[in-house]
Design an enzyme around this catalytic site. Structure first.
Site, PDB file in Angstrom:
ATOM      1  N   ASN A   8      -3.385  -8.320   0.074  1.00  0.00           N
ATOM      2  CA  ASN A   8      -4.345  -7.230  -0.164  1.00  0.00           C
ATOM      3  C   ASN A   8      -3.933  -5.948   0.566  1.00  0.00           C
ATOM      4  OD1 ASN A   8      -4.982  -7.601   2.516  1.00  0.00           O
ATOM      5  ND2 ASN A   8      -6.997  -8.505   2.169  1.00  0.00           N
ATOM      6  N   HIS A  42      -3.122  -5.766   3.855  1.00  0.00           N
ATOM      7  CA  HIS A  42      -3.444  -5.674   5.287  1.00  0.00           C
ATOM      8  C   HIS A  42      -2.194  -5.739   6.163  1.00  0.00           C
ATOM      9  CE1 HIS A  42      -4.324 -10.310   5.576  1.00  0.00           C
ATOM     10  NE2 HIS A  42      -3.096 -10.087   5.960  1.00  0.00           N
TER      11      HIS A  42
END
Ligand code: GLP
Length: 242
Positions: free
Chosen positions: A136, A138
């Protein structure tokens, strides 16, 4: 930003290891930021191999890991401290007192993150931080959000991130803690040099968004575009959309 693509994940790991070894040889008291995850495992394997062959001396180095789960003790199987001990710390001559990982069981997490930031400052800041990237986007556990924390902090993990870490908790994502402590995004970006390693087709989409898309806290890794000294080390699969 230098992007180098290698044929396989193993070759990418070797290239990242060579870079670490070069920096360590030039500066034995190197201060390193280190990631967990599947991606750095072959990199750590290469560093251990180099150490056994007398090509890597960690005796003066200091390391700071990016993150740790809240409520998971340093001896617990699922902790990132245990991961690091298994894959690197116990296999090289890095002094334990200089192998730092946030304490997810600290009674006062605010004091713990403040302590961690102070330790990094006292060490003279991070010379080189190695990063993986979450699917995602991160970095560490700096999850996509409208705003990010500059410094180390406590974070609520997203379900997709907990699923990605299920292997550490008997394959059951519901057993993965809901909270973690993470080095802040500004702390990561304050490193004098950054190396992001990404391998496998599952990273192709997010890597393209992070490196070629707009700089946005919705893709924390996109903030690397603002750093003056970043190397991206990828295999062919992860480079698929670049
Ligand atoms: C975890 C870590 C991150 C890491 C990410 C990717 O969530 N907190 O620092 O980059 O996993 O892991 P992998 O390399 O297994 O894809």
């Amino acid at each position: 930003m230098h992007i180098t693509t290698y044929a396989t994940a193993e070759r990418a790991a070797q290239a990242a290891a060579r870079l670490v070894l070069t920096r360590l040889a030039a500066q034995p008291a190197l201060v390193l930021g280190l990631p967990t995850g599947n991606t750095p495992i072959p990199l750590y394997r290469a560093l251990v191999r180099a150490h056994r062959q007398g090509r890597a001396d960690f005796s003066r180095a200091t390391t700071f890991n990016l993150d740790e789960f809240v409520g998971v003790g340093r001896g617990d199987a699922g902790s990132y401290r245990t991961f690091m001990t298994t894959h690197l710390f116990a296999q090289v001559n890095l002094p334990t007192r200089r192998a730092h990982v946030l304490d997810g069981c600290a009674p006062d997490w605010r004091a713990e993150v403040a302590r961690y930031e102070a330790l990094i400052t006292r060490a003279g800041g991070l010379d080189l931080v190695i990063l993986g990237i979450g699917r995602n986007g991160h970095l560490g556990f700096n999850e996509p959000a409208p705003t990010l924390h500059a410094r180390s902090h406590r974070v609520t993990l997203r379900p997709d991130t907990r699923r990605a870490n299920a292997a550490l908790f008997d394959g059951r994502w519901r057993n993965v803690p809901t909270q973690a402590l993470s080095m802040g995004i500004a702390t990561i970006l304050s490193a004098r040099e950054v190396v992001l390693v990404a391998t496998g087709a599952s990273k192709a989409r997010i890597l393209a968004r992070a490196l070629l898309g707009p700089v946005t806290t919705r893709v924390p890794a996109s903030l690397l575009q603002a750093h003056p000294n970043v190397s991206i080390v990828v295999d062919r699969d992860a480079a698929g959309n670049l």
